[in-house]
Structures are given as C-alpha cells and as structure tokens.
Design a protein around this motif. Structure first.
Motif, short mmCIF file in Angstrom:
data_model
loop_
_atom_site.label_atom_id
_atom_site.label_comp_id
_atom_site.label_asym_id
_atom_site.label_seq_id
_atom_site.Cartn_x
_atom_site.Cartn_y
_atom_site.Cartn_z
N ALA A 1 34.50 43.86 39.79
CA ALA A 1 35.65 43.34 40.51
C ALA A 1 35.24 42.80 41.88
O ALA A 1 35.69 41.73 42.31
CB ALA A 1 36.72 44.42 40.65
N GLU B 1 33.49 39.40 41.35
CA GLU B 1 34.39 38.31 40.98
C GLU B 1 35.32 37.93 42.13
O GLU B 1 35.67 36.75 42.28
CB GLU B 1 35.19 38.69 39.74
CG GLU B 1 34.34 38.88 38.49
CD GLU B 1 33.59 37.62 38.10
OE1 GLU B 1 34.13 36.51 38.31
OE2 GLU B 1 32.46 37.75 37.59
N LEU B 2 35.74 38.89 42.91
CA LEU B 2 36.61 38.59 44.05
C LEU B 2 35.87 37.80 45.13
O LEU B 2 36.51 37.14 45.97
CB LEU B 2 37.18 39.88 44.63
CG LEU B 2 38.34 40.50 43.85
CD1 LEU B 2 38.65 41.90 44.37
CD2 LEU B 2 39.58 39.61 43.92
N GLU C 1 40.41 35.06 44.86
CA GLU C 1 41.38 35.76 44.02
C GLU C 1 41.88 34.89 42.88
O GLU C 1 42.21 35.41 41.80
CB GLU C 1 42.56 36.24 44.87
CG GLU C 1 42.23 37.43 45.76
CD GLU C 1 43.49 38.12 46.26
OE1 GLU C 1 44.59 37.72 45.83
OE2 GLU C 1 43.36 39.05 47.08
N SER D 1 40.29 32.70 40.99
CA SER D 1 39.36 32.79 39.86
C SER D 1 39.39 34.18 39.24
O SER D 1 39.31 34.33 38.01
CB SER D 1 37.94 32.45 40.34
OG SER D 1 37.01 32.66 39.31
N TYR D 2 39.52 35.19 40.08
CA TYR D 2 39.55 36.58 39.60
C TYR D 2 40.75 36.82 38.68
O TYR D 2 40.60 37.35 37.58
CB TYR D 2 39.58 37.50 40.81
CG TYR D 2 39.83 38.96 40.52
CD1 TYR D 2 38.83 39.76 39.97
CD2 TYR D 2 41.07 39.55 40.81
CE1 TYR D 2 39.05 41.11 39.72
CE2 TYR D 2 41.29 40.90 40.57
CZ TYR D 2 40.28 41.68 40.02
OH TYR D 2 40.50 43.01 39.77
N TRP D 3 41.93 36.38 39.09
CA TRP D 3 43.12 36.63 38.30
C TRP D 3 43.24 35.69 37.11
O TRP D 3 43.95 35.99 36.15
CB TRP D 3 44.37 36.54 39.18
CG TRP D 3 44.49 37.74 40.07
CD1 TRP D 3 44.27 37.79 41.41
CD2 TRP D 3 44.85 39.07 39.67
NE1 TRP D 3 44.45 39.07 41.88
CE2 TRP D 3 44.81 39.88 40.83
CE3 TRP D 3 45.19 39.66 38.47
CZ2 TRP D 3 45.11 41.23 40.81
CZ3 TRP D 3 45.49 41.01 38.43
CH2 TRP D 3 45.45 41.78 39.60
N GLN E 1 40.79 35.23 35.13
CA GLN E 1 40.12 36.00 34.09
C GLN E 1 41.05 37.09 33.55
O GLN E 1 41.02 37.41 32.36
CB GLN E 1 38.84 36.62 34.64
CG GLN E 1 37.82 35.58 35.09
CD GLN E 1 36.50 36.20 35.48
OE1 GLN E 1 35.89 36.92 34.69
NE2 GLN E 1 36.05 35.95 36.70
N HIS E 2 41.86 37.64 34.43
CA HIS E 2 42.86 38.62 33.98
C HIS E 2 43.85 37.96 33.02
O HIS E 2 44.18 38.50 31.95
CB HIS E 2 43.59 39.22 35.18
CG HIS E 2 44.84 39.97 34.80
ND1 HIS E 2 46.07 39.35 34.71
CD2 HIS E 2 45.06 41.28 34.50
CE1 HIS E 2 46.98 40.23 34.36
NE2 HIS E 2 46.39 41.42 34.23
N THR F 1 40.22 46.47 38.10
CA THR F 1 41.00 46.26 39.31
C THR F 1 41.10 47.58 40.06
O THR F 1 40.60 48.61 39.60
CB THR F 1 42.40 45.72 38.97
OG1 THR F 1 43.08 45.33 40.16
CG2 THR F 1 43.24 46.74 38.23
#
Length: 210
Positions: free
Chosen positions: A128, A131-132, A136, A138-140, A142-143, A152
C-alpha cells in the motif's frame, strides 16, 4: 454432470387369446395381433420420444374449484448468514506477518485474490505504501479493478468495498483506532473475518468476542 442412464428399449406385442376348443371341435389358431412399433432407443443423456396421452373429458363435477390467492404480505426472504470470525494470536510486531501467512493459506485453499481485503491498524502494508507513492488515484483504481488482493489501513477502510474475506492485522495504532476498525471490517466481510493480533487486546479492548 451426472450421467442419465439410457432408457431400455421396450418391445410391446400383444397376443390374442388362445382359443379354447369346444367339445367335439378344434378351434382354429388365431393370428397374432401385431403390437405397436417398438420405441427407438434413446441416446445417452437425451430422453426418448414421448407419446401424447389421450385427452380426458371432464364433467363440471370433475373440475376442482380454483383455490383463492393467499391474502396478507408475502413472506420475507431469509437473511444471509453472518460472516465467521477467526482469531490468529500474534504480537503487534508479528501481526502483519501473520496476516500475510493467512492470505497465502487462503489463496492456496482456492480463494481468488480478488476475494481478499487486508487492513492494518498501525503501519501500512509495504504494498500500500508503495502504490500510494504514485498517487491516490492510481491506488484506488486498483481497488476498483478488483482483480487482486488489496491492502489498506484503518483510516481508509470506510472507502473500501466489501469482499468475501477481510484480514485485519492489529499491528499497532491507538486502541480507539483498533476498536473502530474491527466492527467496520466485519461489515465489509462477506463470509470470513480474520483478525491477527493480541487476543487479550482484541477480546477486552475491542469488546468483541472472537
């Protein structure tokens, strides 16, 4: 799929009754009456041809009266079962490692990576944090793609969607953070909630009997 046994071929033939010789005379032997043609054998997995039944004429007395529709509200659908809760004893320093081992066992048992959500109450999981670093958004993304295990922390748990399995690593953080994270994680778990941490802290401080 279960195999449907082949229906046996039925040969039907009807023989006429044998003549009983009368006294003093010999009755001629009657000819055999040909029966209906035999039904062709059906192929495995497919039913044979069906013969229509003769129509049945009913008198008004034979017809049963229609039953009135039941009154009242429809029966409510059964509620879904609550997710199971599993506790894996671990210290705050070893909770993250215990969570990783739990994820490995889940995947080895056949769980899809997209079924698993991992939550930390203290320091973020290295994935996490990495990726952060790209932002954010790009991070979310992937979610939202939902095609892999997602990691998370408790602060962002309210934004995470539900998944069949949620693994919580109680790896630090304040007691209030841990106490609020577990009920929220339970609400996100569809079938199983795994909590890795100090059993005394989980049972007493968090106030949840696991």
């Amino acid at each position: 799929m279960p195999l449907i046994p082949e229906e046996p071929q039925i040969h039907e033939s009807a023989q006429g009754p044998r003549a009983t010789p009368a006294s003093g005379r010999t009755a001629p032997t009657p000819r055999p009456v040909p029966g209906p043609r035999p039904v062709a054998p059906s192929r495995p997995g497919r039913p044979g041809p069906l013969r229509p039944a003769p129509p049945v004429q009913r008198t008004p007395r034979d017809v049963a009266p229609a039953k009135p529709a039941p009154s009242g509200p429809p029966a409510s659908a059964p509620t879904s079962a609550a997710p199971q809760i599993q506790l894996i004893p671990a210290s705050a320093e070893g909770a993250l490692d215990a969570a990783e081992e739990a994820v490995d066992l889940l995947l080895e048992s056949g769980r899809a990576p997209s079924d698993v959500l991992v939550v930390t109450t203290g320091e973020q999981h290295p994935w996490a944090a990495h990726e952060l670093s790209f932002g954010e958004a790009s991070y979310w993304q992937q979610h939202d793609a939902g095609d892999d295990v997602f990691y998370t922390d408790a602060a962002a748990l309210s934004r995470a969607a539900s998944r069949p399995v949620v693994v919580v690593a109680v790896n630090g953080g304040s007691d209030d953070t841990a106490a609020s994270a577990l009920p929220l994680a339970l609400s996100r778990a569809g079938a199983l909630l795994i909590v890795c941490g100090d059993p005394k802290k989980i049972n007493t401080v968090l106030g949840v009997g696991v």
